[in-house]
Design a protein around this motif. Structure first.
Motif, mmCIF file in Angstrom:
data_model
loop_
_atom_site.group_PDB
_atom_site.id
_atom_site.type_symbol
_atom_site.label_atom_id
_atom_site.label_comp_id
_atom_site.label_asym_id
_atom_site.label_seq_id
_atom_site.Cartn_x
_atom_site.Cartn_y
_atom_site.Cartn_z
ATOM 1 N N ASP A 39 37.428 49.606 51.391
ATOM 2 C CA ASP A 39 38.543 49.455 52.327
ATOM 3 C C ASP A 39 39.110 48.044 52.416
ATOM 4 N N HIS A 40 38.369 47.040 51.955
ATOM 5 C CA HIS A 40 38.803 45.664 52.182
ATOM 6 C C HIS A 40 38.893 44.829 50.904
ATOM 7 N N ASP A 42 40.595 44.679 46.967
ATOM 8 C CA ASP A 42 41.559 45.258 46.033
ATOM 9 C C ASP A 42 40.841 45.487 44.698
ATOM 10 N N THR A 43 40.527 46.734 44.403
ATOM 11 C CA THR A 43 39.805 47.071 43.170
ATOM 12 C C THR A 43 40.730 47.661 42.111
ATOM 13 N N SER A 44 42.011 47.332 42.198
ATOM 14 C CA SER A 44 42.973 47.901 41.254
ATOM 15 C C SER A 44 42.670 47.480 39.819
ATOM 16 N N ASP A 63 35.777 52.758 42.604
ATOM 17 C CA ASP A 63 35.246 52.128 43.812
ATOM 18 C C ASP A 63 33.776 52.476 43.989
ATOM 19 N N GLU A 124 38.726 38.537 45.063
ATOM 20 C CA GLU A 124 38.864 39.411 46.234
ATOM 21 C C GLU A 124 37.720 39.194 47.224
#
Length: 552
Positions: A39-40, A42-44, A63, A124
């Protein structure tokens, strides 16, 4: 007092909780790790490497795979097969997988994508830590740490050994081809699988890569010496101050200079003789002040000849010392590893050598790794300026994401000036001490000019032996003798060494699990990201309440 033991009834049926989160207590850290990653962060970058929408079975959520690896690395587990086993038997791993059971091949393939995604993941995590109020930058420390490569010292070979292995591989391939031709006839059968399809980097390929690397290193050293000799020659021709000639070409350069000076003097003699003959023919009088003859008697020619002799003597002495070193050497010369050609033999703590990489890490006052680089350089000297540049970028990132209501960074006891919460003072040990590192752009710095015990003696006014270095080193030596200077420098060990100890001793990560510098560098950045995430957890910054506040 109890009269009997508790019953052991393995046939007793149970009803599992309808929510698998209830398998573990609400305050178990795995819940926070799952929430933080999903949720916190950015795993793009991880998602960009996955394919969906095509034919076949649906893939696993990146994720979820990333969270499994974070939890595994945090507990010193790097084996894909061990991670697969724990996803079946360990409650925390089962909770992360949410009932999925990825096999070890899935984890291995996912981890092979690290080079493209881990740098973004590290950033991140650093942003998340900054948003949670971490990243005190008043004082930072830069230090190097050796970490074992996934290769054995016994796999090192000299250039001669690599050539022998390459010849043996060629002979073995030729023998295999001849045997197959005799068995199946010449040419291909039509159903062979190309080697690249099953072995992208075969042993023969690693041998070739190691040999090419050694040859390139030798050629680069030769080119560097040739460039120095050419620059020296250009200064000679321009009549500039030259300094000492490069050792590799000292005799050649001295002989060239002798020939040039002799030719110039001989030209003066020839010119005078021609003018003198003309004067005798025209006026019957010889010219005065004839040049000294022969040319070898001129003072400049004599000086140049003396320089040739000195250069020859130095070359002979250097050759003798090199032969002596070769005779007394207990180990091999330049080598490369045929398992991981990018790794290097490096001196390690406690003595001896290990097959390692060298990591350069900038650590904040609250023990976050804010900048890191994995290198194959056994020394640290050349990495001060690049790492300070990286640390400056990380400081900008932390300042941009720090909560406005958060506390100001702690004041700098070493007198360093902070720039709006930026890096105030950088600390480094004597491995980084040089005039260039003391004067290059960057934050205020304290770099040790000797061992810690010598610095302490100097600060107490005791004699520590002869000094060395230029103006910047002398100024740093004087600064470290002051109470403020030595007090600030005493922080270096705690700040710089604590993350290293945590990673190696608490997390149990003493050796990398992948090979090749690109993949090894990605794995090391992932390890540092995991360290930072769990540092936020252990210090109480990463809590459910804090994450909820960030979400709102």
């Amino acid at each position: 007092m109890a009269k009997q033991y508790r019953p052991v009834d393995r046939d007793q049926p149970f009803l599992f909780p309808p929510d698998m989160r209830e398998w573990l207590p609400a305050d178990h850290p795995v819940h926070l790790v799952i929430t933080a990653v999903e949720d916190h962060l950015d795993t793009s970058a991880f998602h960009a490497r996955r394919k969906t929408g095509g034919a076949g079975t649906a893939g696993y959520d990146p994720d979820m795979l990333a969270t499994v690896l974070v939890w595994a690395y945090a507990h010193g587990i790097t084996s894909s097969r061990r991670i697969e086993e724990l996803c079946r038997t360990d409650v925390a791993f089962r909770l992360i997988c949410a009932g999925n059971l990825p096999d070890h091949v899935t984890f291995a393939r996912f981890r092979s994508d690290f080079p493209d995604a881990t740098a973004a993941f590290f950033t991140e995590v650093l942003i998340l830590c900054a948003r949670l109020g971490m990243g005190r930058l008043g004082t930072v420390a830069l230090d190097g740490m050796k970490i074992a490569a996934n290769a054995s010292k016994a796999a090192n070979r000299t250039e001669e050994g690599l050539r022998k292995l390459a010849e043996e591989a060629v002979a073995a391939h030729a023998a295999a081809d001849a045997a197959e031709d005799a068995l199946f006839g010449e040419g291909l059968r039509g159903d062979e699988v190309p080697e690249a399809a099953w072995s992208p980097r075969s042993r023969a390929g690693r041998i070739r890569a190691a040999l090419a690397d050694l040859e390139a290193e030798r050629e680069a050293a030769q080119a560097e010496q040739a460039a120095k000799a050419e620059a020296f020659r250009a200064r000679q021709l321009a009549g500039e101050r030259t300094g000492r000639s490069p050792d590799s070409a000292a005799v050649e350069l001295a002989e060239e200079n002798l020939a040039r000076v002799t030719a110039a003097q001989q030209a003066k003699i020839d010119d005078w003789q021609a003018r003198n003959a003309a004067s005798l023919a025209q006026a019957g009088k010889p010219l005065r002040n004839p040049p000294r003859q022969p040319a070898s008697e001129h003072c400049r020619v004599k000086d140049a000849a003396a320089q040739v002799e000195k250069a020859r003597e130095r070359a002979a002495e250097a050759e003798r010392k090199a032969a002596e070193r070769e005779a007394n050497r207990t180990g091999p010369g330049p080598v490369r590893n045929i398992t991981d050609p990018d790794s290097r033999l490096m001196p390690v703590h406690g003595g001896g050598f290990g097959q390692c990489y060298n990591t350069e890490n900038v650590v904040s006052d609250d023990e976050l790794v804010i900048a890191t680089e994995l290198t194959d350089d056994p020394t640290d000297m050349a990495w001060f300026e690049p790492m300070m540049a990286q640390a400056g970028q990380a400081a900008d990132l932390i300042r941009a994401n720090r909560p406005a209501s958060g506390p100001d960074p702690a004041p700098d006891p070493g007198g360093g000036q902070q720039d709006d919460g930026g890096i105030g003072l950088a600390l480094s040990d004597s491995g980084y001490c040089s005039e260039a590192n003391l004067t290059c752009p960057g934050p205020d710095r304290l770099i040790a000019v000797g061992k810690r015990r010598d610095l302490e003696k100097a600060a107490r006014g005791q004699d520590t032996g002869p000094s060395w270095g230029g103006e910047a080193v002398q100024a740093m030596r004087d600064r470290l003798k002051t109470e403020d200077g030595i007090t600030a420098y005493r922080q270096r060990g705690h700040i710089a060494e604590t993350p290293h100890g945590h990673i190696k001793h608490n997390m149990g990560l003493r050796q990398l699990s992948v090979r090749g510098k690109a993949k090894a560098s990605a794995e090391w950045k992932f390890i540092c990201a995991v360290h930072n995430l769990f540092k936020a957890l252990s210090t109480g910054h990463l809590t459910g309440q804090a994450l909820a506040a960030l979400a709102s």
